[in-house]
Design a protein around this motif. Sequence first.
Motif, PDB file in Angstrom:
ATOM      1  N   ARG A  43       0.897  -1.239  -0.002  1.00  0.00           N
ATOM      2  CA  ARG A  43       0.045  -0.027  -0.109  1.00  0.00           C
ATOM      3  C   ARG A  43       1.027   1.357  -0.063  1.00  0.00           C
ATOM      4  O   ARG A  43       0.556   2.087  -0.450  1.00  0.00           O
ATOM      5  N   SER A  44       1.904   1.274   0.599  1.00  0.00           N
ATOM      6  CA  SER A  44       2.958   2.234   0.628  1.00  0.00           C
ATOM      7  C   SER A  44       3.303   3.155  -0.636  1.00  0.00           C
ATOM      8  O   SER A  44       3.771   4.208  -0.661  1.00  0.00           O
ATOM      9  N   LEU A  84       1.220   3.056  -3.554  1.00  0.00           N
ATOM     10  CA  LEU A  84       0.402   3.297  -4.497  1.00  0.00           C
ATOM     11  C   LEU A  84       0.346   4.482  -5.204  1.00  0.00           C
ATOM     12  O   LEU A  84       0.070   4.675  -6.262  1.00  0.00           O
ATOM     13  N   ARG A  85       0.568   5.793  -4.460  1.00  0.00           N
ATOM     14  CA  ARG A  85       0.534   7.010  -4.852  1.00  0.00           C
ATOM     15  C   ARG A  85       1.763   7.174  -5.983  1.00  0.00           C
ATOM     16  O   ARG A  85       1.605   7.643  -7.096  1.00  0.00           O
ATOM     17  N   GLU A  86       3.000   6.322  -5.556  1.00  0.00           N
ATOM     18  CA  GLU A  86       4.043   6.595  -6.643  1.00  0.00           C
ATOM     19  C   GLU A  86       3.805   5.969  -7.861  1.00  0.00           C
ATOM     20  O   GLU A  86       4.165   6.158  -8.709  1.00  0.00           O
ATOM     21  N   THR A 138       0.822   5.522  -9.250  1.00  0.00           N
ATOM     22  CA  THR A 138      -0.155   6.159 -10.180  1.00  0.00           C
ATOM     23  C   THR A 138       0.361   6.974 -10.780  1.00  0.00           C
ATOM     24  O   THR A 138       0.272   7.408 -12.013  1.00  0.00           O
ATOM     25  N   SER A 139       1.381   7.717 -10.315  1.00  0.00           N
ATOM     26  CA  SER A 139       2.376   9.047 -11.181  1.00  0.00           C
ATOM     27  C   SER A 139       3.405   8.340 -11.723  1.00  0.00           C
ATOM     28  O   SER A 139       4.176   9.280 -12.444  1.00  0.00           O
ATOM     29  N   GLY A 180      -5.651  -0.800  -7.192  1.00  0.00           N
ATOM     30  CA  GLY A 180      -4.944  -0.777  -5.800  1.00  0.00           C
ATOM     31  C   GLY A 180      -3.809  -1.832  -5.621  1.00  0.00           C
ATOM     32  O   GLY A 180      -2.997  -2.087  -6.131  1.00  0.00           O
ATOM     33  N   SER A 219       0.052  -0.092 -12.824  1.00  0.00           N
ATOM     34  CA  SER A 219       0.246   0.905 -11.781  1.00  0.00           C
ATOM     35  C   SER A 219      -0.582   0.119 -10.751  1.00  0.00           C
ATOM     36  O   SER A 219      -0.741   1.074  -9.572  1.00  0.00           O
TER      37      SER A 219
END
Length: 436
Positions: free
Chosen positions: A13-14, A16-18, A20-21, A116, A140
């Motif tokens: 989970r840590s 996920l934002r990385e 996506t981009s 996710g 992603s």
Amino acid sequence: MMNYIEEKVNRARSVLRELTSLKTSVKNETLLKVAELIDKNRDYIKEENRKDVEKAKEMGLRPAVVDRLVLNDKRIDGMVKVLKDVASLPDPVGEIIKMWNLPNGLKVGRMRVPLGVIFIVYESRPNVTIEASSLCMKSSNAVILRGGKEAINSNKALVNLIKEACRETGFPEDAVQFIDRSEREIVWEILKMEGKIDVAIPRGGESLIRAVVEHAKVPVIKHYKGVCNIYVDDEADLEKAYHIVYNAKVQRPSVCNAVENLVINRKILKEFFPKMAYYLGKAGVELRCDEESLQVIKENPKLSFVNAKPATEEDYYEEFLDLILAVKVVDDVDEAIAFIEKYGSKHSDAIITENYTKAMKFLREVDSAAVYVNASTRFTDGNEFGLGAEMGISTDKIHARGPMALEELTIPKFVILGEGQVRDNFGVPEEWMKEF
């Protein structure tokens, strides 16, 4: 055990934002690096795989299971191809599927975004490690891999190479997590982690899939089994039919898209079935026949070597995953469709016919994830469909159906572009704005 599980899930989970981009170029570079490392490390992969195969034989696992386990040069070539194919596909993340204008000036659209954290539980086939990882990396998503204990060494070797590629290219290494412990309780605990696991995908036999569904509190995308059917119509090109049926049963009987039921129109039974039974018998296929088709075999001296026996009701529901084929004789396409509706599993079904009307009727009325005209059911596969690879084949009717590839590992969200619009023109009163 819980500390081990939470560490794996939290690491996934840590990032996920990385993810996506992440630039598409980085994703593609990483997949190609994995392909390169697999190609260069064949001996290492085969040596680790040999340990699993030998252990499987010692355990007395069925030949079909051992076959799924083997990684030879041909299957390693297949993994390399999957990685290159997925790298060459368009990146679905951020794609605007559709956009339209409203009378109030708002632009409304739908954008593809990752699901996710995906938890995939699978058996035997270590190449699933590469298929699942490559699709998740390109779309992603973070993935948590839990292969069967019978393939533990093979899967570890492949994950080691994936991690090495990530370190070289800068892809977030934590996006691919591997459960390297064999306790089943680990699977059941992960399946309860609502809010941390976004979707679970079981890939394996019916017993595994039912166990996952039974324990899961998170969404599950699945198919229980592959009872695939081929109907040979009275207006079929029989030369096509011989090759299609033979391929669908014999080429690789241990997989979910192999045919399990052969449905034959009564009008062509005596013309078609003796040759078909001969070819299948020569390949070692055991036939489980209804009364009419069994009588055809008994009456033909050339078929005395064929292993044929009466079919039971249960045989038509069975996913044999072996060189066994059930046979049923019907009057017409309607009876064939009714048979498929009753005994099939909504996976892959085919009609062999030269009649366009019947072909279209079959395509419309057979309620399965993949429906064919004049082709083998063995093509139900993400790579064969030009999708690069697949996470599995879904027979569900929510979110995804059929081979799950890149697009199916994303979900659309609404994106709205405005210029200050408010609903019903209900904004701050003009006199209040003048007061302040």
